[in-house]
Design an enzyme around this catalytic site. Sequence first.
Site, PDB file in Angstrom:
ATOM      1  N   LEU A   1     137.579  29.657  41.052  1.00  0.00           N
ATOM      2  CA  LEU A   1     138.402  29.149  39.962  1.00  0.00           C
ATOM      3  C   LEU A   1     137.642  27.961  39.385  1.00  0.00           C
ATOM      4  CD1 LEU A   1     142.064  28.986  41.358  1.00  0.00           C
ATOM      5  CD2 LEU A   1     141.297  30.296  39.383  1.00  0.00           C
ATOM      6  N   ASP A   2     137.617  27.855  38.086  1.00  0.00           N
ATOM      7  CA  ASP A   2     136.954  26.715  37.453  1.00  0.00           C
ATOM      8  C   ASP A   2     137.627  25.413  37.890  1.00  0.00           C
ATOM      9  OD1 ASP A   2     135.163  28.305  35.969  1.00  0.00           O
ATOM     10  OD2 ASP A   2     136.726  28.668  34.485  1.00  0.00           O
TER      11      ASP A   2
END
Length: 177
Positions: free
Chosen positions: A39-40
């Site tokens: 996930l960023d």
Amino acid sequence: MLIALNKPYGVLCQFSGDGSRPTLAGFVREKDVYPAGRLDHDSEGLLLLTDDGRLAHRLTDPRHKQAKTYLVQVDGAVTDEAIAALRRGVTLNDGLTLPAGAERAAEPDWLWPRDPPVRFRKAIPTSWLSITLREGRNRQVRRMTAAVGFPTLRLVRVRIGDWALDGLLPGETRRLL
């Protein structure tokens, strides 16, 4: 071993860093586990970690098409046309996406406040969507919502395949297998 982590906003999906941003090392105590996917740093929610290479491959390889569901807060009052476009697939700079499951959603009452908060603009409403993908391009949800005219303000992954957040608070972990 399979561990669920509710990754907080601003945390990098790696165990080491230069010290300028928090990493998974501050939240995951188990040794020799690695993220199955990512996930960023500006996205939140479910991240799975494992010590099993085969399981990690099954969770991340596009051929296995693990569904990933996100709650997405977007800028503006989302239209039926935008939802229809997400359901058909959206043309991005790297090609046409697979059709997504997309529907309006209410802001969940269980959702924790984000730190820092999402910007608030009195004159522009926001909307919530539930979006389910079966592919995982870089920043795909953000690029898809922007392509249909509604930039993402907040992105929370709530489910990967059979596994869901199920009440985990930001920074909490739960052993699944």
